[in-house]
Design a protein around this motif. Sequence first.
Motif, PDB file in Angstrom:
ATOM      1  N   ALA A  35      31.842  50.920  58.318  1.00  0.00           N
ATOM      2  CA  ALA A  35      30.382  50.863  58.380  1.00  0.00           C
ATOM      3  C   ALA A  35      29.975  49.686  59.259  1.00  0.00           C
ATOM      4  O   ALA A  35      30.761  48.758  59.475  1.00  0.00           O
ATOM      5  CB  ALA A  35      29.812  50.684  56.979  1.00  0.00           C
ATOM      6  N   THR A  36      28.760  49.730  59.739  1.00  0.00           N
ATOM      7  CA  THR A  36      28.244  48.626  60.551  1.00  0.00           C
ATOM      8  C   THR A  36      27.237  47.822  59.723  1.00  0.00           C
ATOM      9  O   THR A  36      27.165  47.978  58.521  1.00  0.00           O
ATOM     10  CB  THR A  36      27.595  49.179  61.829  1.00  0.00           C
ATOM     11  OG1 THR A  36      26.748  50.251  61.433  1.00  0.00           O
ATOM     12  CG2 THR A  36      28.648  49.680  62.791  1.00  0.00           C
ATOM     13  N   GLY A  37      26.466  46.976  60.369  1.00  0.00           N
ATOM     14  CA  GLY A  37      25.540  46.103  59.647  1.00  0.00           C
ATOM     15  C   GLY A  37      26.236  44.781  59.368  1.00  0.00           C
ATOM     16  O   GLY A  37      27.418  44.595  59.698  1.00  0.00           O
ATOM     17  N   PRO A  40      29.454  44.339  55.891  1.00  0.00           N
ATOM     18  CA  PRO A  40      30.915  44.504  55.867  1.00  0.00           C
ATOM     19  C   PRO A  40      31.686  43.487  56.713  1.00  0.00           C
ATOM     20  O   PRO A  40      32.918  43.483  56.666  1.00  0.00           O
ATOM     21  CB  PRO A  40      31.131  45.928  56.406  1.00  0.00           C
ATOM     22  CG  PRO A  40      29.899  46.282  57.141  1.00  0.00           C
ATOM     23  CD  PRO A  40      28.792  45.424  56.638  1.00  0.00           C
ATOM     24  N   LEU A  66      30.989  55.730  61.087  1.00  0.00           N
ATOM     25  CA  LEU A  66      30.148  56.421  60.109  1.00  0.00           C
ATOM     26  C   LEU A  66      28.916  57.034  60.772  1.00  0.00           C
ATOM     27  O   LEU A  66      28.463  58.119  60.418  1.00  0.00           O
ATOM     28  CB  LEU A  66      29.706  55.378  59.074  1.00  0.00           C
ATOM     29  CG  LEU A  66      28.919  55.766  57.856  1.00  0.00           C
ATOM     30  CD1 LEU A  66      29.660  56.793  57.025  1.00  0.00           C
ATOM     31  CD2 LEU A  66      28.623  54.531  57.011  1.00  0.00           C
ATOM     32  N   ILE A 133      24.687  49.585  52.156  1.00  0.00           N
ATOM     33  CA  ILE A 133      23.532  50.316  51.607  1.00  0.00           C
ATOM     34  C   ILE A 133      22.273  49.767  52.259  1.00  0.00           C
ATOM     35  O   ILE A 133      22.144  48.540  52.437  1.00  0.00           O
ATOM     36  CB  ILE A 133      23.484  50.211  50.061  1.00  0.00           C
ATOM     37  CG1 ILE A 133      22.367  51.080  49.473  1.00  0.00           C
ATOM     38  CG2 ILE A 133      23.357  48.765  49.594  1.00  0.00           C
ATOM     39  CD1 ILE A 133      22.446  51.242  47.953  1.00  0.00           C
ATOM     40  N   GLY A 134      21.381  50.646  52.648  1.00  0.00           N
ATOM     41  CA  GLY A 134      20.112  50.211  53.216  1.00  0.00           C
ATOM     42  C   GLY A 134      19.175  49.768  52.104  1.00  0.00           C
ATOM     43  O   GLY A 134      19.374  50.125  50.933  1.00  0.00           O
ATOM     44  N   THR A 161      13.899  51.101  58.011  1.00  0.00           N
ATOM     45  CA  THR A 161      15.261  50.910  58.548  1.00  0.00           C
ATOM     46  C   THR A 161      15.193  50.368  59.964  1.00  0.00           C
ATOM     47  O   THR A 161      15.978  49.480  60.345  1.00  0.00           O
ATOM     48  CB  THR A 161      16.042  52.245  58.504  1.00  0.00           C
ATOM     49  OG1 THR A 161      16.153  52.642  57.139  1.00  0.00           O
ATOM     50  CG2 THR A 161      17.430  52.101  59.107  1.00  0.00           C
ATOM     51  N   ASN A 165      16.767  46.790  61.106  1.00  0.00           N
ATOM     52  CA  ASN A 165      17.790  46.695  62.165  1.00  0.00           C
ATOM     53  C   ASN A 165      17.265  46.054  63.447  1.00  0.00           C
ATOM     54  O   ASN A 165      18.048  45.823  64.373  1.00  0.00           O
ATOM     55  CB  ASN A 165      18.354  48.088  62.461  1.00  0.00           C
ATOM     56  CG  ASN A 165      19.237  48.584  61.310  1.00  0.00           C
ATOM     57  OD1 ASN A 165      19.394  47.894  60.306  1.00  0.00           O
ATOM     58  ND2 ASN A 165      19.805  49.757  61.441  1.00  0.00           N
ATOM     59  N   ARG A 167      16.592  43.141  64.038  1.00  0.00           N
ATOM     60  CA  ARG A 167      17.197  41.824  64.307  1.00  0.00           C
ATOM     61  C   ARG A 167      18.358  41.906  65.292  1.00  0.00           C
ATOM     62  O   ARG A 167      18.753  40.899  65.881  1.00  0.00           O
ATOM     63  CB  ARG A 167      17.644  41.155  63.004  1.00  0.00           C
ATOM     64  CG  ARG A 167      18.816  41.828  62.304  1.00  0.00           C
ATOM     65  CD  ARG A 167      19.000  41.216  60.909  1.00  0.00           C
ATOM     66  NE  ARG A 167      20.251  41.599  60.264  1.00  0.00           N
ATOM     67  CZ  ARG A 167      20.444  42.752  59.630  1.00  0.00           C
ATOM     68  NH1 ARG A 167      19.468  43.653  59.580  1.00  0.00           N
ATOM     69  NH2 ARG A 167      21.598  43.005  59.046  1.00  0.00           N
ATOM     70  N   LYS A 202      19.197  43.712  48.229  1.00  0.00           N
ATOM     71  CA  LYS A 202      19.825  44.999  47.933  1.00  0.00           C
ATOM     72  C   LYS A 202      19.806  45.330  46.432  1.00  0.00           C
ATOM     73  O   LYS A 202      20.280  46.392  46.025  1.00  0.00           O
ATOM     74  CB  LYS A 202      21.276  45.000  48.437  1.00  0.00           C
ATOM     75  CG  LYS A 202      21.428  44.774  49.939  1.00  0.00           C
ATOM     76  CD  LYS A 202      20.891  45.941  50.740  1.00  0.00           C
ATOM     77  CE  LYS A 202      20.869  45.696  52.236  1.00  0.00           C
ATOM     78  NZ  LYS A 202      22.173  45.631  52.862  1.00  0.00           N
TER      79      LYS A 202
HETATM   80  N1  LIG Z   1      23.661  52.429  59.448  1.00  0.00           N
HETATM   81  C1  LIG Z   1      23.792  51.137  58.881  1.00  0.00           C
HETATM   82  C2  LIG Z   1      24.330  51.278  57.469  1.00  0.00           C
HETATM   83  O1  LIG Z   1      25.642  51.828  57.497  1.00  0.00           O
HETATM   84  C3  LIG Z   1      24.313  49.927  56.779  1.00  0.00           C
HETATM   85  O2  LIG Z   1      24.849  50.052  55.486  1.00  0.00           O
HETATM   86  C4  LIG Z   1      22.899  49.414  56.714  1.00  0.00           C
HETATM   87  C5  LIG Z   1      22.766  48.088  55.987  1.00  0.00           C
HETATM   88  O3  LIG Z   1      23.063  47.037  56.862  1.00  0.00           O
HETATM   89  P1  LIG Z   1      23.255  45.537  56.422  1.00  0.00           P
HETATM   90  O4  LIG Z   1      24.624  45.491  55.836  1.00  0.00           O
HETATM   91  O5  LIG Z   1      23.169  44.760  57.685  1.00  0.00           O
HETATM   92  O6  LIG Z   1      22.207  45.227  55.445  1.00  0.00           O
HETATM   93  O7  LIG Z   1      22.450  49.252  58.061  1.00  0.00           O
HETATM   94  C6  LIG Z   1      22.485  50.367  58.908  1.00  0.00           C
HETATM   95  O8  LIG Z   1      21.408  51.172  58.620  1.00  0.00           O
END
Ligand SMILES: N[C@@H]1[C@@H](O)[C@H](O)[C@@H](COP(=O)(O)O)O[C@@H]1O
Length: 260
Positions: A35-37, A40, A66, A133-134, A161, A165, A167, A202
């Motif tokens: 996953a990104t963000g 992780p 993903l 998780i968003g 969302t 994102n 940022r 979260k």
């Molecule tokens: N598509 C990604 C998700 O896979 C990620 O879980 C979410 C939360 O990101 P962060 O971990 O930066 O809060 O951001 C994006 O929307």
Amino acid sequence: MEVVIVPDAAAGGELIAEAVATLLRRRPDALLGVATGSTPLPIYQALAAKVRAGAVDASRTRICQLDEYVGLPAGHPESYRSVVLREVVEPLGLDEHAFMGPDGTAEDVQAACEAYDRALREAGGVDLQLLGIGTDGHIGFNEPCSSLASRTRIKTLTRQTREDNARFFDSLDEVPHHVITQGIGTILEARHLVLLATGEGKADAVAHAVEGPVAALVPASALQLHPHATVVVDEAAASKLKLAEYFRATYAAKPDWQGI
Ligand SMILES: N[C@@H]1[C@@H](O)[C@H](O)[C@@H](COP(=O)(O)O)O[C@@H]1O
């Protein structure tokens, strides 16, 4: 579903990296879904440290993506392909051949989505899928009211969302409106789902996903349908869980060899 409460993000990263390392020792060519963000990143840093220290051999690991933005030019630093190459593939010492993801630059987006679902199946399926998780409860880019049976497809992002994102971009206007994401049905086919959530922002999404009803309104609640789902949360993200004490006691009583 197992819920593990850890003191902080670094501890969550270490715990999950060790679970990935255990998988790779058993199955060196495992397909790891990433996953990104921001959340992780501690996992990837801890895993890369294990590889550098010789604690695990990741040379045959396969990595899959993903989700992806639609319409960013190839090589854009914030395309998820670039992010995964930078944060996961390169630090693990892998090259691009070890990596697969949906094509966010395709002219025929629908065909690209179907091709990716097919490619995941032909690769033998995902062994362990990492998830964030968003704030609105999304997983991947499956926004609220995504079908719980959905396959990889194009989605439109919510304003929230895109704001969350922004940022990563110079301005909100630059955040794409459209994305490709593995569907919830696709994600549920992975053999082990591991969701990491950290920070107070979260806490509501985690509480709804873990203790609320299974509902398309909260896409992460679909993890309740999976036979092997692990939710790792720090104290702040766990702060709205009613069953927190039960989750703590259950994990404390678990023999080490069981892992997560
Ligand atoms: N598509 C990604 C998700 O896979 C990620 O879980 C979410 C939360 O990101 P962060 O971990 O930066 O809060 O951001 C994006 O929307």
